[in-house]
Design a protein around this motif. Structure first.
Motif, PDB file in Angstrom:
ATOM      1  N   ILE A 163       0.842  -1.204   0.000  1.00 30.47           N
ATOM      2  CA  ILE A 163       0.000   0.000   0.000  1.00 30.47           C
ATOM      3  C   ILE A 163       0.875   1.252   0.000  1.00 30.47           C
ATOM      4  O   ILE A 163       0.419   2.330   0.362  1.00 30.47           O
ATOM      5  N   VAL A 164       2.142   1.106  -0.418  1.00 31.39           N
ATOM      6  CA  VAL A 164       3.058   2.241  -0.459  1.00 31.39           C
ATOM      7  C   VAL A 164       3.438   2.551  -1.904  1.00 31.39           C
ATOM      8  O   VAL A 164       3.406   1.693  -2.774  1.00 31.39           O
ATOM      9  N   THR A 165       3.780   3.826  -2.133  1.00 26.93           N
ATOM     10  CA  THR A 165       4.322   4.250  -3.416  1.00 26.93           C
ATOM     11  C   THR A 165       5.623   5.028  -3.174  1.00 26.93           C
ATOM     12  O   THR A 165       5.682   5.830  -2.247  1.00 26.93           O
ATOM     13  N   PRO A 166       6.649   4.770  -3.971  1.00 19.35           N
ATOM     14  CA  PRO A 166       6.715   3.699  -4.953  1.00 19.35           C
ATOM     15  C   PRO A 166       6.780   2.333  -4.266  1.00 19.35           C
ATOM     16  O   PRO A 166       7.079   2.235  -3.085  1.00 19.35           O
ATOM     17  N   ILE A 167       6.503   1.268  -5.020  1.00 18.00           N
ATOM     18  CA  ILE A 167       6.579  -0.094  -4.511  1.00 18.00           C
ATOM     19  C   ILE A 167       8.003  -0.388  -4.053  1.00 18.00           C
ATOM     20  O   ILE A 167       8.977   0.041  -4.672  1.00 18.00           O
ATOM     21  N   VAL A 168       8.134  -1.126  -2.950  1.00 21.48           N
ATOM     22  CA  VAL A 168       9.455  -1.537  -2.461  1.00 21.48           C
ATOM     23  C   VAL A 168       9.815  -2.865  -3.111  1.00 21.48           C
ATOM     24  O   VAL A 168       9.094  -3.856  -2.940  1.00 21.48           O
ATOM     25  N   GLY A 169      10.915  -2.888  -3.835  1.00 19.40           N
ATOM     26  CA  GLY A 169      11.316  -4.130  -4.486  1.00 19.40           C
ATOM     27  C   GLY A 169      12.559  -3.923  -5.316  1.00 19.40           C
ATOM     28  O   GLY A 169      13.172  -2.844  -5.301  1.00 19.40           O
ATOM     29  N   ALA A 170      12.930  -4.965  -6.038  1.00 18.70           N
ATOM     30  CA  ALA A 170      14.156  -4.943  -6.835  1.00 18.70           C
ATOM     31  C   ALA A 170      13.818  -4.712  -8.300  1.00 18.70           C
ATOM     32  O   ALA A 170      12.762  -5.119  -8.792  1.00 18.70           O
ATOM     33  N   ASP A 171      14.743  -4.079  -8.997  1.00 20.63           N
ATOM     34  CA  ASP A 171      14.653  -3.884 -10.434  1.00 20.63           C
ATOM     35  C   ASP A 171      15.959  -4.373 -11.033  1.00 20.63           C
ATOM     36  O   ASP A 171      17.021  -3.792 -10.780  1.00 20.63           O
ATOM     37  N   GLY A 172      15.892  -5.470 -11.791  1.00 22.87           N
ATOM     38  CA  GLY A 172      17.106  -6.021 -12.357  1.00 22.87           C
ATOM     39  C   GLY A 172      18.086  -6.523 -11.322  1.00 22.87           C
ATOM     40  O   GLY A 172      19.309  -6.452 -11.531  1.00 22.87           O
ATOM     41  N   GLY A 173      17.559  -7.019 -10.197  1.00 21.38           N
ATOM     42  CA  GLY A 173      18.422  -7.541  -9.144  1.00 21.38           C
ATOM     43  C   GLY A 173      19.031  -6.486  -8.255  1.00 21.38           C
ATOM     44  O   GLY A 173      19.912  -6.784  -7.440  1.00 21.38           O
ATOM     45  N   VAL A 174      18.564  -5.231  -8.358  1.00 17.85           N
ATOM     46  CA  VAL A 174      19.112  -4.125  -7.562  1.00 17.85           C
ATOM     47  C   VAL A 174      17.957  -3.404  -6.868  1.00 17.85           C
ATOM     48  O   VAL A 174      16.889  -3.184  -7.458  1.00 17.85           O
ATOM     49  N   ILE A 175      18.171  -3.029  -5.606  1.00 14.75           N
ATOM     50  CA  ILE A 175      17.178  -2.279  -4.823  1.00 14.75           C
ATOM     51  C   ILE A 175      17.733  -0.881  -4.566  1.00 14.75           C
ATOM     52  O   ILE A 175      18.838  -0.729  -4.041  1.00 14.75           O
ATOM     53  N   ALA A 176      16.981   0.132  -4.915  1.00 14.44           N
ATOM     54  CA  ALA A 176      17.398   1.510  -4.662  1.00 14.44           C
ATOM     55  C   ALA A 176      17.093   1.887  -3.218  1.00 14.44           C
ATOM     56  O   ALA A 176      16.038   1.556  -2.687  1.00 14.44           O
ATOM     57  N   VAL A 177      18.028   2.576  -2.573  1.00 11.95           N
ATOM     58  CA  VAL A 177      17.812   3.119  -1.226  1.00 11.95           C
ATOM     59  C   VAL A 177      17.327   4.558  -1.389  1.00 11.95           C
ATOM     60  O   VAL A 177      18.025   5.369  -1.991  1.00 11.95           O
ATOM     61  N   PRO A 178      16.129   4.887  -0.875  1.00 11.09           N
ATOM     62  CA  PRO A 178      15.574   6.230  -1.107  1.00 11.09           C
ATOM     63  C   PRO A 178      16.252   7.305  -0.251  1.00 11.09           C
ATOM     64  O   PRO A 178      15.772   7.666   0.823  1.00 11.09           O
ATOM     65  N   LEU A 179      17.365   7.824  -0.733  1.00  6.31           N
ATOM     66  CA  LEU A 179      18.141   8.795   0.033  1.00  6.31           C
ATOM     67  C   LEU A 179      17.812  10.243  -0.321  1.00  6.31           C
ATOM     68  O   LEU A 179      18.432  11.161   0.207  1.00  6.31           O
ATOM     69  N   THR A 180      16.839  10.451  -1.204  1.00  3.84           N
ATOM     70  CA  THR A 180      16.417  11.821  -1.513  1.00  3.84           C
ATOM     71  C   THR A 180      15.067  12.154  -0.907  1.00  3.84           C
ATOM     72  O   THR A 180      14.577  13.270  -1.075  1.00  3.84           O
ATOM     73  N   GLN A 181      14.447  11.174  -0.206  1.00  3.09           N
ATOM     74  CA  GLN A 181      13.170  11.405   0.462  1.00  3.09           C
ATOM     75  C   GLN A 181      13.340  11.221   1.967  1.00  3.09           C
ATOM     76  O   GLN A 181      14.113  10.378   2.414  1.00  3.09           O
ATOM     77  N   ALA A 182      12.603  12.013   2.721  1.00  3.67           N
ATOM     78  CA  ALA A 182      12.693  11.925   4.175  1.00  3.67           C
ATOM     79  C   ALA A 182      11.948  10.698   4.686  1.00  3.67           C
ATOM     80  O   ALA A 182      11.082  10.130   4.020  1.00  3.67           O
ATOM     81  N   GLY A 183      12.312  10.274   5.894  1.00  2.68           N
ATOM     82  CA  GLY A 183      11.638   9.156   6.542  1.00  2.68           C
ATOM     83  C   GLY A 183      11.888   7.847   5.828  1.00  2.68           C
ATOM     84  O   GLY A 183      12.979   7.598   5.305  1.00  2.68           O
ATOM     85  N   LEU A 184      10.872   6.995   5.797  1.00  5.31           N
ATOM     86  CA  LEU A 184      10.987   5.708   5.120  1.00  5.31           C
ATOM     87  C   LEU A 184      11.148   5.841   3.614  1.00  5.31           C
ATOM     88  O   LEU A 184      11.559   4.901   2.945  1.00  5.31           O
ATOM     89  N   GLY A 185      10.799   7.017   3.067  1.00  4.47           N
ATOM     90  CA  GLY A 185      10.987   7.260   1.646  1.00  4.47           C
ATOM     91  C   GLY A 185       9.863   6.768   0.772  1.00  4.47           C
ATOM     92  O   GLY A 185       9.987   6.744  -0.451  1.00  4.47           O
TER      93      GLY A 185
END
Length: 334
Positions: A294-316
């Motif tokens: 129920i979150v956006t963007p979806i938490v998951g991998a793209d091409g075997g890589v997971i992005a860490v949301p370091l440009t958004q505050a909190g959980l991102g």
């Protein structure tokens, strides 16, 4: 300084996969800022505990840091961290000491009706970009499927997750001959001595999943493993998670973060923890179906890589409250 004026708690039964239950906590401060937390597969009395005691801990109370809220509940702690970091415009990963901007991911594959169909599923994941695969094994479904996957993919990095289902060493020692990186959760977590015996006999790293630093200390003393399988949702607080990380790193262990269950918030916290410097093994946030989030963007991998949301505050990640309320089985507001 946060001061919560309203809290809501939601009980969800996720509609896809195994229809597991998860609890979400929403905190709103005096200025309208919100923080969210999640408890996946919560113990039976968690709901009543939150309903009876959460308001007294939080409503109208000033606190300078999430550690000052002694809830003992991971969802409440996560929500406090999310609110606190959002108020400061700081990503959660940065606040807890994370340094990575992206993570390698593993994909977890459950047992199949046949070895051939398992190999076909591995092929799909390799073609999707995964360079690390974790196979779920159990007594009776272990050596043959691992052998088949290894023969098909000699260079693929493989791990196995035993689900604490074994009581003897034999089959696990046999699995070690197929070049495994990690043997996860081989025995009951209370049986540290058998873990130690296995680690002495295999070249793969034995991984143990624990939920407290006290349990971890027992394993460190016995040198019963080499990998900590760190699932943040099983700890009462992110500070305790960081403490376990630091102790494992000091002992020379590797760390793998896992947390694919729930509606997305616990996954987001797992990604933040996996950005810590000692979390050197691929992160596992692959289960259950993405439609449960129920979150956006979806938490998951793209091409075997997971992005860490370091440009958004909190959980991102933002919560889709309309979707949340459709999933909610029960809720209360204070």
């Amino acid at each position: 300084m946060p001061r919560v004026r309203e809290l809501e708690v939601f009980r969800l039964v996720l509609p896809f996969g195994r229809r597991s239950e998860t609890l979400l906590v929403k905190l709103t401060d005096q200025g309208g800022m919100t923080g969210w937390g999640e408890a996946t597969s919560p113990p039976p009395k968690t709901w009543s505990k939150l309903e009876e005691s959460l308001a007294a801990l939080l409503i109208g109370v000033d606190w300078e840091h999430p550690d000052a809220v002694p809830s003992g509940e991971s969802a409440v702690d996560m929500a406090c961290w999310d609110l606190w970091t959002r108020m400061r415009g700081m990503p959660l990963a940065e606040a807890i000491g994370g340094t990575r901007t992206s993570l390698m991911a593993t994909v977890r594959l459950t047992p199949d009706p046949s070895v051939e169909s398992l190999v076909a599923r591995v092929n799909q994941q390799v073609c999707a970009g995964y360079g690390h695969v974790t196979l779920d094994v159990r007594p009776g479904w272990d050596v043959e499927p691992v052998r088949a996957v290894r023969n098909a993919y000699p260079a693929l990095t493989l791990a196995v997750d035993c689900g604490n289902a074994y009581t003897e060493l034999g089959q696990l020692v046999a699995l070690d001959s197929y070049g495994l990186e990690v043997i996860e959760r081989p025995f009951a977590v209370t049986d540290a001595s058998t873990h130690a015996s296995l680690q002495d006999q295999v070249t793969a790293s034995v991984a143990v999943e624990i939920g407290s630093t006290a349990e971890l200390d027992d394993y460190l003393t016995l040198r019963a493993a080499k990998v900590l399988l760190l699932r943040p949702a099983t700890f009462p607080s992110l500070t305790e998670v960081r403490r376990a990380h630091d102790r494992a790193v000091a002992a020379g262990w590797d760390i793998q973060c896992a947390g694919g269950q729930g509606a997305g918030l616990a996954r987001a916290a797992t990604v933040a923890v996996a950005s810590l410097p000692g979390c050197t093994l691929p992160c596992d946030v692959t289960q259950p179906p993405r439609q449960n989030q129920i979150v956006t963007p979806i938490v998951g991998a793209d091409g075997g890589v997971i992005a860490v949301p370091l440009t958004q505050a909190g959980l991102g990640h933002d919560v889709d409250e309309a979707r949340l309320r459709r999933f909610a089985k029960d809720s209360f507001r204070t």
